[in-house]
Design an enzyme around this catalytic site. Sequence first.
Site, short mmCIF file in Angstrom:
data_model
loop_
_atom_site.label_atom_id
_atom_site.label_comp_id
_atom_site.label_asym_id
_atom_site.label_seq_id
_atom_site.Cartn_x
_atom_site.Cartn_y
_atom_site.Cartn_z
N HIS A 549 0.85 -1.19 0.00
CA HIS A 549 0.00 0.00 0.00
C HIS A 549 0.89 1.24 0.00
CE1 HIS A 549 0.77 -0.86 4.28
NE2 HIS A 549 0.76 0.45 4.43
N SER A 551 2.17 5.17 1.00
CA SER A 551 2.32 6.07 2.14
C SER A 551 3.50 6.98 1.84
CB SER A 551 2.54 5.27 3.44
OG SER A 551 3.64 4.39 3.31
N SER A 693 23.87 -1.06 26.29
CA SER A 693 23.84 0.39 26.11
C SER A 693 24.93 0.72 25.09
CB SER A 693 24.10 1.11 27.45
OG SER A 693 23.91 2.50 27.30
#
Length: 1003
Positions: A549, A551, A693
């Site tokens: 689709h 976008s 991290s």
Amino acid sequence: MKRNSEKDTASDEESRDQTASRTTKPSRSEDGKMEITPASKDGGPDICADILARRVWERLATRDEKSDKECGPTISSGVMSEVQAEVVEPERDTPSVSPSSLMDTCDPSISSLCTSSSSICPPTNFSLSSSSSSASVLSLTPPLPPSVELSAVLTDTRMTLDVYQGGAAALPLLWRSIPDQLRGLQYLRLGSEDKPGLDGALDVLPHLTGLRSLAIRGHCLCDSQGEHLPGLLTTLPTCLSSLSHLVHLDLSFNQLSCLPSCLLSLPALSSLLLCYNHLSALPPDISQLSSLTSLSLLGNKLASLPPSLGHLKALQTLDVSHNLLQQLPDEIGSLEELVKLELSHNRLKQLPESMGSLLSLRELVIYSNDLRMIPQCLNKLPMLKIDVRDNPLGRPPTPPPLPPTPDPAETKIPELHLGFTQHSFCVSSAGCHVFIPGGAELVFPPGCLVTTTRLEWAERRPQRKWVWLEEHDILLSRPLELRPHGITFLKPVEVCVPYHRARKREVVVRRFDGQSWSTLPTDLRRGSESHSSHPRGRPARLACCSVSHFSWFMAVSRPVKDSCSVTPAGALLVSSADPGVKLHFPPDSTVQTRTVTLQVLEVSVSEVQSLCGDPQARVGPLLCLSQTPSVHFLQPVKVQIPLPSGVTGHTVDMSCLHLLHGDPTAQTWTDITSQVSLYVTHLYAIFYITHFSWYWLWYTTRTCVSGVVRKVYQRLKQFKVQFLVLQRKTDPSQVLLQCLPANRIECRVESLSEQYDGPQPSDLCVLLEGEQFFAGFERGLDISTDRPDCVEGRLCFVFYSNLKNLKEVYVCPAQGQKGPVRGQVSFYRGEIPSELPEEVARKRKGLDSQWLATLPLKLPALNSDNSFIMEELQHPPLNLGDPESGYLTEANLLSISLQISQDWRVIGINLGLSYQELDRIQYKYRDNLGALVLDMLFHWARAQSNAGPGAVSRLVAAMIESGRRDIADEIEDIVNIGRRKYSESLRRVGLEAESSSLSEAQQ
């Protein structure tokens, strides 16, 4: 094999001692001819050397008729008895041997077997000589290489014939001469570059039944260009199966396409080398080589291995690297004695579980394959060392599906090329390949739509609501919007977004569905040749994805991201950007399966050194680790990273090594060296962590490392930029504003110089990727029309380092302004990005801290027709010089300027103009060479008004120094004409005065 070679070496040394003890004694016969009587240590005759010499020369001489005529005298060939020495005498009808022919067909160590001290027959090319300290020898006259002792070529058990090209041809000749001595050979080396000589040697090999080691190799010699000569061996005769004592066989660098059947009948063969041949398969009955301990098949074309390979129970080393293997047979686990297994540079996708039975295996080399996981069975082998470099470990079992490729057999779909004003198009059920201006492409396959549908496209400005960037991301394209958003296709549609080049980074397509952004599987390729958006017809780079689709889509570059799923059984994740970065997840480190992600950001050491002011500072790559879900691991995870450049495990000072932990949310860095288990090997640093991290390894002598790292990291994220303010030459009210990285500003100014004019670019400033800034028109200037991107009189921009960041606007004098306006454009920072740390944001508060740069902008006055009064290039009247030395007027300078071209800058420097003045003139008239040269000359001339007399002579000297003697002569001619006219005028004045005085006297 090692013990056997030691015994053979001892026997070789003993044989050389015996050979050295034999001497050759010369004597004279009754007819005056010299006789050579070999004598052995015990006084008995030894004829081996004489027979060797005579037979080699006799057989080789017949191979080159052409060389006979060049060599002249010959060596006679007589018959020697066992108790009488041979008499060497010349015979005319015996063909001679040329040194060149011998060089081409024989090993150099045979061509000159030992050194002679006196020549028997001086006129000949070959001489048989004697020495009290060496064995009987044959030597060749120059220019052949120096002679080599016989023991270096032939001993009782060893012969080497691969030193020179064609050396194999000597074997059949020696066999005819000394067969008894050759039957005792155990070690033989042959070259396979000479096909005729090789065929003759293969006929002799079955008779050498005592051989234990045989090498028939290519690539032993090089041609005149330094290239290795290929081996020409294609098969072996079946009669070679008689070599029942053969233990070692080397047939590398040849052209074997299949395994010779005779090899399967060698019961004692334990080492077989078949490297770099053309083998595509192994026979099933290879299991007959039951004594085989070492097998090397390196560099062939093997696509599979037979299951019978598992019957080689004695095999200890197996090398099948650099082949085409896609899988291994399960029977490989039956090789119980296997110690080393080489599998690198193949196409293996998985390893069989049966490898867990290889209890003797100590080394497994599997780098450069397509392995995505290591079987758990190998964890049962604690002594095993594995090399897993260059494998996509940790990635999903199957790669993401690529966009469908069109079938050539299908009917070619129609093409549609849109113009810049065509923002809508229709697609039918037959499909369509749409080319959008700017380089984007849309591929609609047949059957993706049931009925003809109208679709739309639009390229949006990169505003923040259309762009989403993660840390360290860089935007590579403007957002492409495809409408209608709710439409769904029956087949995936390929959307290709053009992007700018990104070095050493991963390029992906991101999609915005109106609520959130997502990253799509991306395929990179070049655009169509017929639809080029680059100069010189070069197709655009495209980032393609398959969607169902429409976008918003955009291309983004980011550090290469590697991910894997960690299960309770553990896992291994290796960075594809830097294979030296590895994460080892031990068993039971997690209860539930989690997805971990690794990004490696390379950092320039020189840039870090300049930023932190420490020339000794070194840094490793920056690791960005993340996981889903974000919970601590139950067991410490082992992290391996390369040591900083220039630092090794032997030279490292552990007090200078710091491990920094970064918090991406707070943008802070903490030194955790004392809190983790950190140790180093020769090339790597290893530490253990329980949560993910950012981690950065530093090597520096600084004490406050955390503060330094925090500042350096923020500066590394910033881009050095410059601003441009240019006016269109035909319409000064049209103003171009642009912000670019400093390394791209020069070429940009050059490309705009034909149509735009304006001041020099601004000084260097710093901006972040995606940071907002404004341009304000000040001091009597204003924007002509209202714009949605104009906030409180300031034009809004968002900086993206790979985009143009450009806007063109129309300006006008502010209300109440009349006549020309000398205004300015100032650039200010916009709102402070939310992710900046507080200490950085604090420095950017206030108007002064938000100011970036200011550039002048001049707007001409308007006439009665409301159009601008354009200034023309005018130069004031000029009289350069003095009456006595002559004048140069503006007309003279104009004539001189027409003869000056690209050497104007050299002339200006010799006239004394500064580099800054020349740069200003060049920038002002960069598209008009004539105006540039004229302005340079008048700029210098105006400065000479207060310089006193001699200006013309200085101009002449500058022209001569610049290599323009022709212009200097012309200036002197102009000045001479001016002086002559001045003198004539004075003379006329003087004569008139004299005549008037005479007339008065007569009266």
